[in-house]
Write a protein that holds these residues in place. Sequence first.
Motif, short mmCIF file in Angstrom:
data_model
loop_
_atom_site.label_atom_id
_atom_site.label_comp_id
_atom_site.label_asym_id
_atom_site.label_seq_id
_atom_site.Cartn_x
_atom_site.Cartn_y
_atom_site.Cartn_z
N GLY A 73 92.21 107.95 59.56
CA GLY A 73 93.03 109.00 58.95
C GLY A 73 92.24 109.99 58.11
O GLY A 73 92.84 110.74 57.33
N LEU A 116 96.62 111.14 63.59
CA LEU A 116 97.65 111.84 62.81
C LEU A 116 98.68 110.87 62.24
O LEU A 116 99.08 111.00 61.08
CB LEU A 116 98.34 112.89 63.70
CG LEU A 116 99.43 113.73 63.07
CD1 LEU A 116 98.89 114.61 61.95
CD2 LEU A 116 100.10 114.61 64.13
N PHE A 117 99.13 109.89 63.02
CA PHE A 117 100.15 108.94 62.57
C PHE A 117 99.60 107.53 62.40
O PHE A 117 100.36 106.57 62.29
CB PHE A 117 101.34 108.94 63.54
CG PHE A 117 102.01 110.29 63.60
CD1 PHE A 117 102.79 110.74 62.56
CD2 PHE A 117 101.86 111.10 64.72
CE1 PHE A 117 103.42 111.97 62.60
CE2 PHE A 117 102.49 112.34 64.78
CZ PHE A 117 103.26 112.78 63.73
N LYS A 166 98.13 104.13 60.88
CA LYS A 166 98.39 103.40 59.62
C LYS A 166 97.11 102.87 59.05
O LYS A 166 96.16 102.62 59.71
CB LYS A 166 99.35 102.24 59.87
CG LYS A 166 100.74 102.72 60.23
CD LYS A 166 101.64 101.53 60.40
CE LYS A 166 103.05 102.00 60.74
NZ LYS A 166 103.99 100.91 60.83
#
Length: 139
Positions: A110, A136-137, A139
């Motif tokens: 990230g 982008l998404f 975790k």
Amino acid sequence: MPSPFHLAIPVDDVQRARIFYRDTLELAEGRSTDEWVDFDFFGHQLVIHYKPKEESATIHHNEVDGKHVPVPHFGVVLDWEHFQVFADKLRAKNIQFVIEPYIRFKGQVGEQATMFFYDPCGNALEFKSFKDMSQLFAK
């Protein structure tokens, strides 16, 4: 590119906001009246709409990564190189950043560049970029 979004935001001075979005952020202007203006916001439709200033408007911030992030805020995710060029253009135009451009999560999942600033009518904007857009998404 995903489907473009449409976002309408309030401004208490259409002309001042128009100059900011058109000249400072260098967005192409679309349709307009005396009360609203459409802009091409990196392929999305941003509309500034006149709304009188509220006397009791309060600014809220949340702590994120040791910084005070304004809430609400909006913006777009740019590619890595475009973010750097855009940040340099904004610095050259003497934008007063709420959060100066910097890298979060360096070397981690990230990893991203981000920056925050306000338009002349008090709307907070965030522009960001991911070193690896596939995260982008993540975790």
